[in-house]
Structures are given as C-alpha cells and as structure tokens.
Design an enzyme around this catalytic site. Structure first.
Site, mmCIF file in Angstrom:
data_model
loop_
_atom_site.group_PDB
_atom_site.id
_atom_site.type_symbol
_atom_site.label_atom_id
_atom_site.label_comp_id
_atom_site.label_asym_id
_atom_site.label_seq_id
_atom_site.Cartn_x
_atom_site.Cartn_y
_atom_site.Cartn_z
ATOM 1 N N SER A 203 -11.297 64.210 44.694
ATOM 2 C CA SER A 203 -11.808 65.265 45.208
ATOM 3 C C SER A 203 -13.432 65.394 44.870
ATOM 4 O O SER A 203 -13.640 65.357 43.930
ATOM 5 C CB SER A 203 -11.329 66.548 44.686
ATOM 6 O OG SER A 203 -10.148 67.185 45.631
ATOM 7 N N ALA A 204 -14.257 65.877 45.872
ATOM 8 C CA ALA A 204 -15.592 65.979 45.461
ATOM 9 C C ALA A 204 -16.058 67.052 44.741
ATOM 10 O O ALA A 204 -16.994 66.921 43.819
ATOM 11 C CB ALA A 204 -16.365 66.238 46.782
ATOM 12 N N CYS A 329 -4.267 75.279 38.232
ATOM 13 C CA CYS A 329 -3.090 75.707 39.374
ATOM 14 C C CYS A 329 -1.983 76.169 38.409
ATOM 15 O O CYS A 329 -1.398 77.045 38.685
ATOM 16 C CB CYS A 329 -2.716 74.406 40.008
ATOM 17 S SG CYS A 329 -4.009 73.251 40.225
HETATM 18 C C1 LIG Z 1 -8.133 68.857 40.496
HETATM 19 C C2 LIG Z 1 -7.117 67.965 40.528
HETATM 20 C C3 LIG Z 1 -6.305 67.521 41.504
HETATM 21 C C4 LIG Z 1 -6.290 68.451 42.728
HETATM 22 O O1 LIG Z 1 -7.461 68.479 43.405
HETATM 23 P P1 LIG Z 1 -7.728 69.383 44.718
HETATM 24 O O2 LIG Z 1 -9.416 69.436 44.864
HETATM 25 O O3 LIG Z 1 -7.691 70.902 44.253
HETATM 26 O O4 LIG Z 1 -6.737 69.014 45.711
HETATM 27 C C5 LIG Z 1 -5.511 66.540 41.437
HETATM 28 N N1 LIG Z 1 -5.237 65.859 40.314
HETATM 29 C C6 LIG Z 1 -6.179 66.005 39.274
HETATM 30 C C7 LIG Z 1 -5.951 65.121 37.833
HETATM 31 C C8 LIG Z 1 -6.964 67.124 39.401
HETATM 32 O O5 LIG Z 1 -7.807 67.351 38.108
#
Ligand SMILES: *Cc1c(COP(=O)(O)O)cnc(C)c1O
Length: 384
Positions: A203-204, A329
């Site tokens: 993700s960016a 999360c």
């Molecule tokens: C943040 C994160 C994600 C999820 O990224 P999103 O942008 O919320 O979809 C998945 N895996 C790891 C290891 C992360 O740190």
C-alpha cells in the site's frame, strides 16, 4: 511539549508535501483528469502518465512494467493474490495454503474465508523471536500445496522473514509464493528480478503516499500465472482489476516511492540509531520487556511491554504521544494481538505491550521526550 508526537508510522503515514503537489496536477480541469481508458486526447495523455508511473515503480522494485498491477490497497492486493490463485488452481488434488499465524488480518481472514470452500490452511509455527521456521516450512509443503503466503516484515513486532530463502524453497517445491511486503516497500530495497517471489502486495500510505492505492506484483514467468479477477467490468489492468484507474493516486504512489527510495539507506541508518537510543535508555526500567527480536527486526518498529502496566492506561497518560496498543486493525475489532499471542505471551503481557513505530518526521528530540515520558508515567502508574 503539547503538540502531537506521531510514532505510529506502521499503521499509516502522512502524505509528503511533494507527493500532494504532484497529485494536484491530475484532478481538476487544470490538469490531466482524463479517463485513461478513453482513446481521446486527454485519455491518451493520462494513460501515458500512468504508464510512466508504472515504469518508475517497476524500476525501483527490479521488476518489469507488465508485472505491476494497480489496486486500491494492500488488502485488495492480498485478496486478489490469494483468492486469484485459489480460484484458478484449486481442485481435489490441490487444496492447501501455507501461511503463518503472525500474518496481517488481510491474509488470515482471506484464508479463513477460503476454508469455507474446502481449502485447507496450514499455519507454520514461528521461532520464539517471531520469524518463520524454514525447516518446518520445507517439511510442510506437500503435493497438495498450491500457495505459500508469508509477510516480509511483521507490522506489529518488526521481525524480518527471509523471503529470498523462502522463495527458493517454494520454487524448488513448485508452489506459488505470495509476499505481504506492506511494511518493507519504501524502507527496504528489493530486487524482484533476483527473487523467486510470484506475487507481492503493498500500500502507498505506508510510505508517505496517499491512502487508497496499492500494488500487486505478478511475476511474468512460464507457465504464466493465471489469477482469477475479483472485480469484473471494463477490463482495465489486463482484465485483472477492472475499474477506472485513479490517476492522482497512482502518481502520488510513484512519487512517494521515488522519494523514499532516494533516501532509503540514509534514512534506515538514521532510524536505526534512534531505535537503539530508545531501547538502551528504557531497557533498565524494572519489568520492561521486548517482544520479538532486536537484532533481526526492522529499525522502524519496536514492540515493548512493561509488566503490571496496562497499555491503555499508559496511552491515556501519554495522550499526546501517538502509539499503538497493537496493530491498528486489531485495536478496533479484536481486543488482543494475535501476533503477540502466537509469540506465546500471556493475556496480561499482551495487554501491557505497546508498538512504537518511527518514520520520516521522527526526530531525536521526540525520542528523548518519549523516553522521559515513559520513565515518568510508568513510575506514576506504579505509585497510584
Ligand atoms: C497496513 C498493512 C496491511 C494493510 O494495508 P491496507 O492499506 O490497510 O490495505 C497489510 N499488511 C501489512 C503487513 C500492513 O502493515
């Protein structure tokens, strides 16, 4: 110091101003707001910019332009990688996924969902410092295995898996290998050309780009990897991910990645020194403990706890310091950390643990302040 001190970079980062400036050129009538699927002049110009961004991202990852697919975030990329493989290759003889119990929920919940379709999920135990046990992995891959999904850097404790070696094992055993690299892209240089990684997600917004944009890397190899798409529609991204491309987000992501890549080594050294200083100056607090490993971990993440100090209380006391009681999360939906649990921590120790994650705007002054506050409030809570 009353202003907020942000030390939760592993959950998200603010957009870099230079990124935002670039993005603004693709949104209004003053810029290239066109639909890149349109064959008109504006559409073609827009498409050209998107393809340039794709090339820049590919160059940094050591991949080919055709291997980069745009999605809305790491969660979508992970879903597309895992479900995409399973929907294409699952049959009576092939029905196993191997993963670890320390993965992000995006992986674990996707696997959980697939169980309902008859897929078997095998969880490989980690060593006591939270790294995937490669010998166990070798043993567990059988003929029925389709896919191995392992994260590069753990988002809660920062431990690093050897994805190069895991890739070699997967190649030898002829199974697909997916990597959740969300905590490493922009902070670690990967050369995907030299690795046996079939699919990779990120993700960016974890490297100062915008939220809502991500990448799925799909290796170009023979035989071709066939992913079943999750979204059907206009056939964008070679049919793998339909939907009008978010030009400003893509430009934002590529700009953010270029900026991060330019400073990757220097920044890692800087943060390493800050993490060392931090740990050295708090490790003597009575009852303090480190989760995971200090040596085999990302300098950007540290997870610590203090016996008999409830993390939520400590966070309330240090209100202007933005840290995390577990991953973002997890703190919403689950009240305990599955990662710390799989490390073998008791519920009490999990509830005493905090994650601190450093980033681009972290200064030595902030670390000194954090050290002082931790010493002060742990003492205060113990006296009350
Ligand atoms: C943040 C994160 C994600 C999820 O990224 P999103 O942008 O919320 O979809 C998945 N895996 C790891 C290891 C992360 O740190």
């Amino acid at each position: 110091m009353n202003k907020l001190i942000y030390l939760d970079y592993a959950s998200t980062t603010p957009i870099d101003k230079r990124v935002l400036e670039k993005m603004n050129n693709y949104l209004t009538t003053k810029g290239l707001f066109g639909n890149s699927s349109s064959s008109n002049y504006l559409g073609r110009k827009t498409k050209n910019e998107i393809e340039n961004a794709r090339i820049r991202i590919a160059n940094i990852l050591g991949s080919k332009q055709e291997e980069i697919f745009f999605t809305s975030n790491a969660t979508e990329s992970i879903n597309l990688a895992i479900k995409g493989i399973i929907y294409s290759y699952f049959n009576n003889k092939k029905k196993y996924i191997i993963t670890s119990s320390m993965e992000h929920k995006a992986v674990l919940e996707t696997c959980n969902f697939l169980k309902k379709l008859g897929i078997k999920i095998i969880y490989i135990t980690n060593s006591n410092i939270g790294v995937l046990n490669l010998n166990l992995l070798k043993e567990k891959i059988i003929n029925k295995t389709i896919l191995v999904s392992v994260m590069h850097i753990n988002n809660e404790i920062g431990t690093i898996n050897n994805i190069k070696n895991i890739g070699n094992i997967c190649k030898k055993k002829n199974v697909f290998f997916h990597v959740d690299a969300t905590q490493s892209i922009g902070k670690y240089s990967l050369n995907l050309k030299k690795m046996n990684i079939d699919l990779l997600s990120f993700s960016a917004h974890k490297f100062y780009g915008p939220k809502g944009i991500g990448v799925l890397y799909v290796k170009k190899k023979k035989p071709k990897i066939i992913l079943t798409p999750l979204l059907h529609g206009g056939g964008q991204e070679k049919g793998l991910r339909s939907g009008t491309l978010a030009t400003h987000q893509i430009i934002g992501m590529s700009t953010a990645l270029i900026i991060a890549d330019n400073e990757i080594k220097k920044e890692k050294e800087r943060i390493k020194i800050l993490k060392k200083k931090f740990w050295n100056e708090i490790r003597n607090i009575p009852g303090i403990f480190l989760n995971g490993s200090f040596k085999n971990s990302s300098p950007y993440i540290i997870n610590i706890g203090c016996k008999d100090i409830f993390n939520k209380i400590l966070m309330l006391e240090m209100n202007n310091i933005i840290i995390s009681s577990s991953s973002a999360c997890n703190s919403n939906k689950y009240n305990t950390s599955h990662v710390l649990k799989s490390l073998g921590l008791t519920k009490e120790l999990i509830q005493s643990s905090i994650r601190i994650s450093f980033g681009r705007f972290t200064t030595e002054k902030e670390i000194i302040y954090l050290i002082k506050e931790l010493h002060f409030f742990i003492k205060k809570i113990r006296q009350s």
